[in-house]
Design a protein around this motif. Sequence first.
Motif, short mmCIF file in Angstrom:
data_model
loop_
_atom_site.label_atom_id
_atom_site.label_comp_id
_atom_site.label_asym_id
_atom_site.label_seq_id
_atom_site.Cartn_x
_atom_site.Cartn_y
_atom_site.Cartn_z
N ASN A 174 14.74 20.57 17.35
CA ASN A 174 15.72 20.49 16.33
C ASN A 174 16.16 19.20 15.77
N HIS A 178 15.35 16.53 12.46
CA HIS A 178 16.22 15.56 11.70
C HIS A 178 15.44 14.23 11.02
N LEU A 234 19.89 11.88 10.39
CA LEU A 234 20.60 13.22 9.82
C LEU A 234 21.81 12.77 9.03
N MET A 239 19.05 16.05 3.31
CA MET A 239 18.06 16.87 3.90
C MET A 239 16.94 17.53 2.69
N HIS A 243 15.14 21.91 6.34
CA HIS A 243 16.35 22.33 6.64
C HIS A 243 16.95 23.19 5.65
N CYS A 246 15.30 26.74 6.91
CA CYS A 246 16.12 26.96 8.09
C CYS A 246 17.33 27.34 7.80
N HIS A 247 17.98 26.99 6.84
CA HIS A 247 19.43 27.39 6.54
C HIS A 247 19.32 28.83 6.11
N HIS A 261 14.20 26.08 13.76
CA HIS A 261 13.75 24.67 13.46
C HIS A 261 12.33 24.59 14.31
#
Length: 360
Positions: A174, A178, A234, A239, A243, A246-247, A261
């Motif tokens: 994870n 970033h 990050l 992002m 990201h 994954c969100h 992630h």
Amino acid sequence: MRDDLDFSYESRPVRVVFRAGAALSATPGEADRLGLRRVLVVCGTRGAHTARAVADALGPRCVGVHDRARMHVPAEVADAAVRAARAAGADGCVAVGGGSSIGLGKAVALRTGLPLIAVPSTYSGSEMTPVWGLTEHGGKRTGRDARVQPRSVVYDPELTLSLPVPLSVTSGVNALAHAVEALYAPDTSPLVQLMAEDGVRALARALPEVAGEPTSLGARGRALYGAWLCGSCLGATTMGLHHKLCHVLGGTFDLPHAETHTVVLPYALAHNAPAARDAADAVARALGAADAPTALWELAGRLGAPRSLAELGLREADLAVAAAQTAGQAYANPRPVTADGVLALLRAAHEGLPPTAVAR
Ligand code: NAD
């Protein structure tokens, strides 16, 4: 170094203390530096034991321990923490734990303006960002606000000794994500690139050491150092596709944060690499490999991490919905984001194919 330098970089007033044992030995001094006399400690139930030790070290500066943090900061959990802070007359907040505990501390800071001290116990990197998140009505809202950026961060590798190896690995990847996205972000800069490359190098070296010897304080320290750098990246950049994807997978399909992630990163980088050669080269250099996406995929596999979205419970029927949702949002990404492109990426990630299967 490129000849066509053109960047902005904003540094934030964050003090970082990094030392084995610092959770107990340094947190009280950090509260004093900020002039805090009545802090509320927030944590999750699993981390309550450690948080109480920090509260004991704070002594009379601590007015209570609130151990209700939950993943993705549900609004009612944030409300309860804000009420607890107000009822105790707190003048500051100390978050002890992973991204969920720090997220709860940020929610308190956002609503009350109280200064936040973070004592992280995972590699999530949230402590180095002004990004907050709240879950409400089945959806997650996020935003950036300088008030939620912890004013002081106390990194103590001893706190991470208890982090189980599978969580250490996925939390570490994870963090790598970033750094990877910061390298091709529109607001990247030479300093971010230095931090990102060294963050990837440190974590890629440390994670196999942690997996082999989870109680090695040296390996834990190197992993946490990498997490600090990656979290700083990050916090300093915008992002991109990885990201956002994954969100969507976490927010709409309830997939677990760090594991998602871990599965998605090699495919997202494979997708973006043709439009972000310098970034892919920097990651490859840091990994000591020829092809960065393949090296990330192999690293996760070697460390026993999940490698397919199917393993995480995503159904094939969900792929098109996730692709449409991800392509339907506006954000910067080096390669234009289309529903077909995201769907191809998702299909490969769903099956756990080598990332070279993603169309370049
Ligand atoms: P987490 O905080 O939910 O922790 C995962 C699990 O590990 C929990 O059960 C926790 O109790 C346990 N745990 C934590 N530290 C431990 C330790 N040292 N030993 C044993 N168990 C331990 O998960 P996370 O991956 O750290 O954070 C994920 C959350 O953080 C997500 O909600 C994510 O959206 C958020 N996040 C936010 C940012 C940001 O900048 N705002 C950045 C990264 C992650």
